[in-house]
Design a protein around this motif. Structure first.
Motif, PDB file in Angstrom:
ATOM      1  N   ASP A  70       0.241   9.864   3.173  1.00  0.00           N
ATOM      2  CA  ASP A  70       0.414   9.697   1.728  1.00  0.00           C
ATOM      3  C   ASP A  70       0.542   8.212   1.408  1.00  0.00           C
ATOM      4  N   LEU A  71      -0.366   7.713   0.567  1.00  0.00           N
ATOM      5  CA  LEU A  71      -0.361   6.305   0.167  1.00  0.00           C
ATOM      6  C   LEU A  71       0.348   6.176  -1.174  1.00  0.00           C
ATOM      7  N   GLY A  72       1.573   5.741  -1.151  1.00  0.00           N
ATOM      8  CA  GLY A  72       2.342   5.591  -2.381  1.00  0.00           C
ATOM      9  C   GLY A  72       3.148   4.311  -2.330  1.00  0.00           C
ATOM     10  N   THR A  73       4.338   4.327  -2.936  1.00  0.00           N
ATOM     11  CA  THR A  73       5.229   3.183  -2.817  1.00  0.00           C
ATOM     12  C   THR A  73       5.477   2.895  -1.342  1.00  0.00           C
ATOM     13  N   SER A  74       5.608   3.964  -0.571  1.00  0.00           N
ATOM     14  CA  SER A  74       5.609   3.861   0.884  1.00  0.00           C
ATOM     15  C   SER A  74       4.381   4.588   1.418  1.00  0.00           C
ATOM     16  N   THR A  75       3.960   4.216   2.608  1.00  0.00           N
ATOM     17  CA  THR A  75       2.905   4.958   3.299  1.00  0.00           C
ATOM     18  C   THR A  75       3.596   5.858   4.306  1.00  0.00           C
ATOM     19  N   THR A  76       3.424   7.161   4.132  1.00  0.00           N
ATOM     20  CA  THR A  76       4.122   8.101   4.999  1.00  0.00           C
ATOM     21  C   THR A  76       3.131   8.923   5.825  1.00  0.00           C
ATOM     22  N   PHE A  77       3.580   9.303   7.012  1.00  0.00           N
ATOM     23  CA  PHE A  77       2.825  10.174   7.907  1.00  0.00           C
ATOM     24  C   PHE A  77       3.694  11.390   8.195  1.00  0.00           C
ATOM     25  N   GLU A  78       3.107  12.586   8.088  1.00  0.00           N
ATOM     26  CA  GLU A  78       3.833  13.820   8.418  1.00  0.00           C
ATOM     27  C   GLU A  78       2.987  14.630   9.389  1.00  0.00           C
ATOM     28  N   LEU A  79       3.551  14.976  10.530  1.00  0.00           N
ATOM     29  CA  LEU A  79       2.827  15.759  11.525  1.00  0.00           C
ATOM     30  C   LEU A  79       3.376  17.176  11.592  1.00  0.00           C
ATOM     31  N   LEU A  80       2.514  18.149  11.324  1.00  0.00           N
ATOM     32  CA  LEU A  80       2.822  19.541  11.621  1.00  0.00           C
ATOM     33  C   LEU A  80       2.197  19.862  12.968  1.00  0.00           C
ATOM     34  N   ILE A 127       6.517   9.141   9.927  1.00  0.00           N
ATOM     35  CA  ILE A 127       6.624   7.687   9.895  1.00  0.00           C
ATOM     36  C   ILE A 127       6.652   7.264   8.431  1.00  0.00           C
ATOM     37  N   ILE A 128       7.525   6.325   8.108  1.00  0.00           N
ATOM     38  CA  ILE A 128       7.599   5.774   6.750  1.00  0.00           C
ATOM     39  C   ILE A 128       7.461   4.256   6.855  1.00  0.00           C
ATOM     40  N   ALA A 129       6.480   3.709   6.151  1.00  0.00           N
ATOM     41  CA  ALA A 129       6.229   2.266   6.169  1.00  0.00           C
ATOM     42  C   ALA A 129       6.046   1.779   4.736  1.00  0.00           C
ATOM     43  N   PRO A 130       6.219   0.488   4.474  1.00  0.00           N
ATOM     44  CA  PRO A 130       5.974  -0.029   3.123  1.00  0.00           C
ATOM     45  C   PRO A 130       4.533   0.214   2.705  1.00  0.00           C
ATOM     46  N   GLY A 131       4.328   0.621   1.467  1.00  0.00           N
ATOM     47  CA  GLY A 131       2.985   0.842   0.963  1.00  0.00           C
ATOM     48  C   GLY A 131       2.279  -0.457   0.628  1.00  0.00           C
ATOM     49  N   MET A 132       0.982  -0.355   0.335  1.00  0.00           N
ATOM     50  CA  MET A 132       0.189  -1.553   0.055  1.00  0.00           C
ATOM     51  C   MET A 132       0.719  -2.321  -1.146  1.00  0.00           C
ATOM     52  N   ARG A 133       1.024  -1.619  -2.226  1.00  0.00           N
ATOM     53  CA  ARG A 133       1.468  -2.313  -3.438  1.00  0.00           C
ATOM     54  C   ARG A 133       2.829  -2.964  -3.254  1.00  0.00           C
ATOM     55  N   LEU A 134       3.681  -2.302  -2.500  1.00  0.00           N
ATOM     56  CA  LEU A 134       4.987  -2.889  -2.207  1.00  0.00           C
ATOM     57  C   LEU A 134       4.820  -4.135  -1.351  1.00  0.00           C
ATOM     58  N   GLU A 166      -3.890  -2.403   6.018  1.00  0.00           N
ATOM     59  CA  GLU A 166      -3.451  -1.004   5.841  1.00  0.00           C
ATOM     60  C   GLU A 166      -4.373  -0.043   6.573  1.00  0.00           C
ATOM     61  N   VAL A 167      -5.685  -0.295   6.498  1.00  0.00           N
ATOM     62  CA  VAL A 167      -6.652   0.546   7.209  1.00  0.00           C
ATOM     63  C   VAL A 167      -6.378   0.503   8.713  1.00  0.00           C
ATOM     64  N   ALA A 168      -6.191  -0.715   9.247  1.00  0.00           N
ATOM     65  CA  ALA A 168      -5.936  -0.868  10.682  1.00  0.00           C
ATOM     66  C   ALA A 168      -4.631  -0.191  11.073  1.00  0.00           C
ATOM     67  N   ARG A 169      -3.630  -0.306  10.205  1.00  0.00           N
ATOM     68  CA  ARG A 169      -2.342   0.317  10.510  1.00  0.00           C
ATOM     69  C   ARG A 169      -2.470   1.837  10.552  1.00  0.00           C
ATOM     70  N   SER A 216     -10.721   5.161  -1.273  1.00  0.00           N
ATOM     71  CA  SER A 216     -11.202   3.862  -0.781  1.00  0.00           C
ATOM     72  C   SER A 216     -10.763   3.614   0.651  1.00  0.00           C
ATOM     73  N   ILE A 217      -9.516   3.948   0.964  1.00  0.00           N
ATOM     74  CA  ILE A 217      -9.008   3.739   2.319  1.00  0.00           C
ATOM     75  C   ILE A 217      -9.728   4.653   3.304  1.00  0.00           C
ATOM     76  N   ALA A 218      -9.945   5.902   2.931  1.00  0.00           N
ATOM     77  CA  ALA A 218     -10.621   6.852   3.821  1.00  0.00           C
ATOM     78  C   ALA A 218     -12.031   6.371   4.166  1.00  0.00           C
ATOM     79  N   ALA A 219     -12.702   5.753   3.183  1.00  0.00           N
ATOM     80  CA  ALA A 219     -14.069   5.274   3.414  1.00  0.00           C
ATOM     81  C   ALA A 219     -14.103   4.104   4.392  1.00  0.00           C
ATOM     82  N   LEU A 220     -12.999   3.393   4.545  1.00  0.00           N
ATOM     83  CA  LEU A 220     -12.952   2.226   5.433  1.00  0.00           C
ATOM     84  C   LEU A 220     -12.407   2.556   6.820  1.00  0.00           C
ATOM     85  N   MET A 221     -11.807   3.725   6.954  1.00  0.00           N
ATOM     86  CA  MET A 221     -11.159   4.084   8.220  1.00  0.00           C
ATOM     87  C   MET A 221     -12.162   4.409   9.318  1.00  0.00           C
ATOM     88  N   GLY A 222     -11.734   4.222  10.548  1.00  0.00           N
ATOM     89  CA  GLY A 222     -12.554   4.604  11.684  1.00  0.00           C
ATOM     90  C   GLY A 222     -12.427   6.083  11.997  1.00  0.00           C
TER      91      GLY A 222
END
Length: 275
Positions: A149-159, A169-176, A216-219, A246-252
């Motif tokens: 989720d790309l928001g104020t923070s960039t979060t990852f959730e694994l099921l 994982i919770i990291a600072p988002g791009m805008r922050l 952000e893409v590399a991260r 936009s981010i999805a289009a740049l990701m590997g």
């Protein structure tokens, strides 16, 4: 026809969704206002319904709903559900939803069934928005699945393979990050967040765009690999949030984009818990 109002209150934006017979039919996004009153929240939802009626909030192609189906006066929906990461606004929107529907809304939190197993030290501390996203991702992609989720923070959730919330994982988002960079360095300006024309910028603005966006893409790509290695298997990846396309289009890595993920999860949670 059953109409359900879904309200997803985030740090910078609040998203409204209208579901007809369990299917998300329309959505609307407004800035989150820390000083919002219940009257203003009611007015916001009324504007959303007017926008649907006027075709300014287009209905989803598969929505079994037409503008003529919308109530002309309260109650505007048969029920509501709220996910909030902004505690001071939660009760404001609860009161607004009660006035709009005539019933107290459900709120995502302890005591609400989600159908998820929580392999987490303190399940009550998991954000309501993250719970809704995982519910929708599991429903659409099954398990395992990884939500970014790309928001104020960039979060990852694994099921995991058993459908348990393995962790995140919770990291600072791009805008922050961009705001902190501009505020913390006297000679660095605020920049538009878009992909640069070249990786190595030939101006300060382009260099910052490369560092923020491509960083952000590399991260994200790097953390996906690390999460997969830690889990011992690969998963589908779902992106949501501002700029996800936009981010999805740049990701590997291949990733699906679902901007309605949280709202659809809220609708599912409503029907899991309705009385």
């Amino acid at each position: 026809m059953s109409l359900i109002l879904a309200i997803d209150i985030r740090n910078t934006h609040t998203r409204l969704g209208l579901a007809a017979d369990g299917v998300l039919a329309a959505q609307w996004s407004v800035g989150t206002d820390a000083g919002c009153t219940a009257d203003e929240a009611v007015s916001c939802v009324a504007t959303f319904f007017d926008a649907v009626d006027c075709g300014l909030a287009p209905l989803a192609p598969d929505a079994a709903l037409a503008p003529a189906d919308l109530p002309s006066r309260a109650p505007l929906a048969d029920g509501a559900i709220i996910a909030s990461v902004f505690p001071s606004l939660t009760e404001v929107w609860v009161e607004a939803a009660r006035r709009l529907t005539g019933t107290r809304p459900l709120t995502v939190g302890p005591g609400l069934k989600s159908g998820l197993k929580m392999a987490f030290s303190d399940p009550s501390s998991v954000g309501a928005d993250r719970v809704a996203e995982m519910v929708a991702a599991k429903s659409a992609w099954g398990a395992p699945v990884l939500v970014v989720d790309l928001g104020t923070s960039t979060t990852f959730e694994l099921l995991d393979r058993e459908g348990s919330f393995k962790g995140g994982i919770i990291a600072p988002g791009m805008r922050l990050g961009a705001a902190a960079l501009a505020q913390g360095a006297a000679q660095l300006p605020a920049v538009e967040l878009r992909a640069p024309r070249a990786l190595l910028g030939r101006s300060t603005e382009a260099a910052m765009q490369s560092g923020i966006v491509m960083g952000e893409v590399a991260r994200i790509d790097g953390l996906i690999d690390m999460i997969w290695e830690d889990a011992g298997y690969r998963t589908p990846v779902v992106l949501t949030g501002r700029g996800a396309e936009s981010i999805a289009a740049l990701m590997g890595h291949e990733a699906s984009v679902d901007q309605a993920l949280g709202l659809r999860g809220l609708v599912e949670l409503f029907y899991m818990n309705r009385r």
